[in-house]
Write a protein that holds these residues in place. Sequence first.
Motif, mmCIF file in Angstrom:
data_model
loop_
_atom_site.group_PDB
_atom_site.id
_atom_site.type_symbol
_atom_site.label_atom_id
_atom_site.label_comp_id
_atom_site.label_asym_id
_atom_site.label_seq_id
_atom_site.Cartn_x
_atom_site.Cartn_y
_atom_site.Cartn_z
ATOM 1 N N ALA B 39 0.853 -1.188 0.000
ATOM 2 C CA ALA B 39 0.000 0.000 0.000
ATOM 3 C C ALA B 39 0.887 1.235 0.000
ATOM 4 O O ALA B 39 1.062 1.906 1.009
ATOM 5 C CB ALA B 39 -0.918 -0.013 1.214
ATOM 6 N N VAL B 40 1.484 1.519 -1.159
ATOM 7 C CA VAL B 40 2.451 2.616 -1.222
ATOM 8 C C VAL B 40 1.788 3.978 -1.035
ATOM 9 O O VAL B 40 2.440 4.969 -0.741
ATOM 10 C CB VAL B 40 3.236 2.591 -2.555
ATOM 11 C CG1 VAL B 40 4.144 1.389 -2.613
ATOM 12 C CG2 VAL B 40 2.301 2.612 -3.747
ATOM 13 N N LEU B 43 0.014 6.808 3.014
ATOM 14 C CA LEU B 43 0.131 8.121 3.639
ATOM 15 C C LEU B 43 -1.095 8.997 3.345
ATOM 16 O O LEU B 43 -1.532 9.779 4.190
ATOM 17 C CB LEU B 43 1.408 8.792 3.120
ATOM 18 C CG LEU B 43 1.955 9.972 3.894
ATOM 19 C CD1 LEU B 43 2.138 9.615 5.350
ATOM 20 C CD2 LEU B 43 3.275 10.412 3.288
ATOM 21 N N PHE B 44 -1.629 8.853 2.135
ATOM 22 C CA PHE B 44 -2.795 9.663 1.779
ATOM 23 C C PHE B 44 -4.093 9.034 2.264
ATOM 24 O O PHE B 44 -5.081 9.712 2.457
ATOM 25 C CB PHE B 44 -2.833 9.885 0.264
ATOM 26 C CG PHE B 44 -1.672 10.685 -0.198
ATOM 27 C CD1 PHE B 44 -1.679 12.064 -0.095
ATOM 28 C CD2 PHE B 44 -0.532 10.070 -0.687
ATOM 29 C CE1 PHE B 44 -0.594 12.815 -0.486
ATOM 30 C CE2 PHE B 44 0.565 10.809 -1.075
ATOM 31 C CZ PHE B 44 0.538 12.185 -0.978
ATOM 32 N N ARG B 45 -4.038 7.736 2.440
ATOM 33 C CA ARG B 45 -5.257 7.053 2.872
ATOM 34 C C ARG B 45 -5.494 7.194 4.372
ATOM 35 O O ARG B 45 -6.607 7.019 4.841
ATOM 36 C CB ARG B 45 -5.202 5.583 2.453
ATOM 37 C CG ARG B 45 -5.249 5.436 0.927
ATOM 38 C CD ARG B 45 -5.020 4.015 0.483
ATOM 39 N NE ARG B 45 -5.953 3.114 1.113
ATOM 40 C CZ ARG B 45 -5.760 1.811 1.231
ATOM 41 N NH1 ARG B 45 -4.648 1.270 0.762
ATOM 42 N NH2 ARG B 45 -6.644 1.051 1.803
ATOM 43 N N SER B 60 -19.854 11.740 -1.198
ATOM 44 C CA SER B 60 -19.909 10.300 -0.958
ATOM 45 C C SER B 60 -18.572 9.900 -0.365
ATOM 46 O O SER B 60 -17.573 10.588 -0.553
ATOM 47 C CB SER B 60 -20.169 9.529 -2.247
ATOM 48 O OG SER B 60 -19.068 9.680 -3.110
ATOM 49 N N PHE B 61 -18.550 8.778 0.345
ATOM 50 C CA PHE B 61 -17.297 8.380 0.970
ATOM 51 C C PHE B 61 -16.568 7.359 0.100
ATOM 52 O O PHE B 61 -17.152 6.371 -0.350
ATOM 53 C CB PHE B 61 -17.548 7.805 2.364
ATOM 54 C CG PHE B 61 -16.266 7.518 3.092
ATOM 55 C CD1 PHE B 61 -15.480 8.569 3.561
ATOM 56 C CD2 PHE B 61 -15.831 6.226 3.285
ATOM 57 C CE1 PHE B 61 -14.284 8.315 4.221
ATOM 58 C CE2 PHE B 61 -14.630 5.964 3.945
ATOM 59 C CZ PHE B 61 -13.857 7.021 4.408
ATOM 60 N N ILE B 62 -15.303 7.627 -0.167
ATOM 61 C CA ILE B 62 -14.506 6.711 -0.977
ATOM 62 C C ILE B 62 -13.888 5.671 -0.066
ATOM 63 O O ILE B 62 -13.117 5.988 0.837
ATOM 64 C CB ILE B 62 -13.451 7.494 -1.776
ATOM 65 C CG1 ILE B 62 -14.189 8.323 -2.826
ATOM 66 C CG2 ILE B 62 -12.451 6.566 -2.432
ATOM 67 C CD1 ILE B 62 -13.375 9.273 -3.598
ATOM 68 N N GLN B 63 -14.259 4.421 -0.304
ATOM 69 C CA GLN B 63 -13.917 3.356 0.650
ATOM 70 C C GLN B 63 -12.430 3.174 0.865
ATOM 71 O O GLN B 63 -11.997 2.786 1.944
ATOM 72 C CB GLN B 63 -14.550 2.055 0.189
ATOM 73 C CG GLN B 63 -16.046 2.046 0.440
ATOM 74 C CD GLN B 63 -16.692 0.737 0.057
ATOM 75 O OE1 GLN B 63 -16.001 -0.228 -0.248
ATOM 76 N NE2 GLN B 63 -18.003 0.717 0.067
ATOM 77 N N LEU B 64 -11.669 3.489 -0.189
ATOM 78 C CA LEU B 64 -10.224 3.351 -0.089
ATOM 79 C C LEU B 64 -9.665 4.177 1.076
ATOM 80 O O LEU B 64 -8.590 3.899 1.587
ATOM 81 C CB LEU B 64 -9.612 3.822 -1.414
ATOM 82 C CG LEU B 64 -8.308 3.213 -1.890
ATOM 83 C CD1 LEU B 64 -8.385 1.705 -1.930
ATOM 84 C CD2 LEU B 64 -7.967 3.753 -3.270
ATOM 85 N N VAL B 409 -2.033 3.166 -7.595
ATOM 86 C CA VAL B 409 -1.509 3.985 -6.498
ATOM 87 C C VAL B 409 -2.408 5.166 -6.153
ATOM 88 O O VAL B 409 -2.214 5.806 -5.127
ATOM 89 C CB VAL B 409 -0.083 4.503 -6.797
ATOM 90 C CG1 VAL B 409 0.871 3.338 -6.998
ATOM 91 C CG2 VAL B 409 -0.062 5.444 -7.989
ATOM 92 N N CYS B 410 -3.387 5.451 -7.018
ATOM 93 C CA CYS B 410 -4.262 6.596 -6.742
ATOM 94 C C CYS B 410 -5.040 6.353 -5.446
ATOM 95 O O CYS B 410 -5.782 5.384 -5.330
ATOM 96 C CB CYS B 410 -5.223 6.829 -7.902
ATOM 97 S SG CYS B 410 -6.325 8.232 -7.602
#
Lengths: 320, 522
Positions: B39-40, B43-45, B60-64, B409-410
């Motif tokens: 999970a590179v 840091l953003f997640r 809406s909530f992005i599950q990632l 990676v997005c």
Amino acid sequence: MEKRPDMQKDRQKEMQMGRRQFLKQVSLWSAGVLMVPPVFDVTPRLMAASMASPQILVAKGTDYPAMTRTLVEAAGGMGAFVSPGDRVVIKPNIGWDRNVDQGANTHPVIVTTLAALALGAGASQVMVFDRTCNEERRCYQNSGIKPALEAMKDKRVRCTYVDDRKFVPVTIKQGQSLKEWEFYKDALEADCYINVPVAKHHSSSGLSMGLKNAMGVIGGWRGKIHYDLSAKIADLNLVIRPALTLVDATRVIIRNGPSGGSLDDVKRLDTLIAGVDPIAVDAYTTTLFGLKPSDIGSTVEGFNRGLGQMDLDRCQIRMV
Amino acid sequence: MGKNFWKRLRQATQILCFFIFLVLFRLTDYSGADTIPYAVNILFRIDPLVGACVTLATQSFIQLLWPCILMVGLTLVLGRFFCGWICPMGTLIDLAGKGMGQGQKTGKAPKAALGFIKYALLAFLLVSSLFSVQFLGFFDPFALLVRGMAFGADPLFYALTTGVFDKIYLSGPAWLSDLTEPVYEILKSFVLPHKQGFFYLSFLSFFLLAGILALEIFGKRFWCKNICPLGALYGLVSKFSLLKRHPAKACKKCSLCETNCPMNAFETEEGEARGRLIREECTLCMDCMGYCPRRITTFKFGLPEMPQPVDISRRKLLAAGLAGVCLPVLGRTHALSKLPDNGLIRPPGALDEPDFLAVCVRCGECMKVCITNGLQPVGIERGIEAMFTPGLVPRLGYCEFNCTLCSQVCPTHAIGALPVKEKHAFVMGKAWFDKDRCLPYSENKNCIVCEEHCPVHKKAILFDQVKVPGDAGEIRLVKRPRVVEERCIGCGICENVCPVPGAAAIRVAGRDSRISPGSGYA
């Protein structure tokens, strides 16, 4: 051809002298001593004369490693090409991010078999590389060639990416369409250069075979030599002279080459072709596609430059 | 337990997290497999600011982004520990501060008079997100950090390192390069990126990051105290947190904890509250445990209490909100907004343009991972709201047919997850010939390098054999290429390899440029 044997020997000596002179220039240029590009000036006509009736060895079957070994044996054994301590270059086509079945790259087992034979003949190093069209890591990986060579687990076998620092500009004295271009130093300096192309359709040049495979050891912006491509391929092969050419025609792209991609365009031929005369080998391979040797521009241009024999009637074709 | 135990533990954690960050940064690359197993983008997640802004922008909530909820939960327990213990930007800032000699400074620390900025920024970002315009990329610490490294520091590092080794290899004596080349090989295998990266906005990205570090001249953790909107968000959450410092006020006689606090987290205004710990400013660095001569400072769990108001006036908050309303609208008055399409080639799997602009957080991960270096940050010329978003520049690098790394990676699915099969059919754009430049048309010369490289099946570039007069009046055959629009996916390899100098004779325009409807990926 009735030639006095000592005369032939003189000519071979002359060729060796010319090559030695050239390699000296390459190393001087690399060391920054020589400011002008090395000049390649070895007359190919001598070479053609020395093998006016070349052998073309053909093997058919599905056991590609065994066929490869048989062909090399029939050509005189790897010892005829590789002396102990030699640095050997095996040059497959690794140009595309395609898998083994898609036929855009040389089959990995042929490459590993040749590498093992070269080691068996005493090679100190076996170098395998290609300047790819798609991203190099993907090509090396998905062609299967890098994983297969790494699986040999032999430190003498090196499958490396092209190092941009190693391109040397070369003046091609006898070049007709291409007078100067950058060549890869390892390819120029190899003690033994074995060409292992894959045979496939190529929209520009008709077919991509042995001569075309030299495109993978040159630098520069290769798109720029696609005008008058056949003549330029032949000019490149004035400099790159394989000791042995082994063409992979186990499965060939018959249309939409050279990149292919669809299995609909791939035909199984289960054939390997080998020989020391690069023109003769290409000429024979052409016939497998239902074409005449003269249909392929680079074959004709190479023949005209004295690189080898394209008249199959004057070749000894041996099924092994 | 020594009095500096917790400080040392915190420092060790910081270094470990920073090291993990660097490793993940390096692993953001092709590894020999089609998928990146790590999970590179973590840091953003775990970034709740990203979570908040993207959720507001998309409603809406992005599950990632679920890990960011975990971080909020942890902050409710532990307070603003992330800033002190985890944040790689904070660690880098600490290191920069040490380098500038800030570590030794003691004495009366001024009150953080600029602390309101971070709350204003937070308000501005949240409000503007509601209008589906993402300014987050200019202020999110990780977006700034990753871009600064990917576009600036890493290419610089590569260029400096290879510069030395190449110089020795090319013009040094052989005995020396025999020594250096093995070292170079090891560096190439484990430390350096595979190839030199080249990026637009490399200077700007580098100096934005360097500027944040340089702010340390004005005091410890200047960025974290005053500007970081993520810090502000964590601060607001930490007001309710359970882990509390005891005593809650600096002792009047000594106040060593107050004067040495890197976050200036103690109330300095004279009055009843003087010396009180401002909880949202405390990053739990635990330095004060070490300073306390009586060794009475501890951190203990306790029930949340009624929070004090944060350090921003109503007037400033209103102004920030107003800016959040106006700037998105101002952004849309950019001249390019008038055009039906902006010509940009977005990565494969990218959302449609307005959604893409709302969801993309400009983290730079896709451009970092792009295997051909073709994905580039868009500059100011496309308007402030598109700045730092990814656009394919085929002349620099095409979209590799079998590669889906950018979508992997997005962190926000602005580039949607795309199986290879679907990617093969995803239309990023369409190629067009410029026949005045194309050699088989303009000079009757054979070429068709574009056709050779076209990866789709069946090929989107075909050619016709045409009879043309040669120089001597003879009839010659020339292969003239043409695009089959329905088949073209706009990967740009044709434009990349076109041998015509300068602008290519075949060029790709972004996917809105298609003429026939229904030819694209739905």
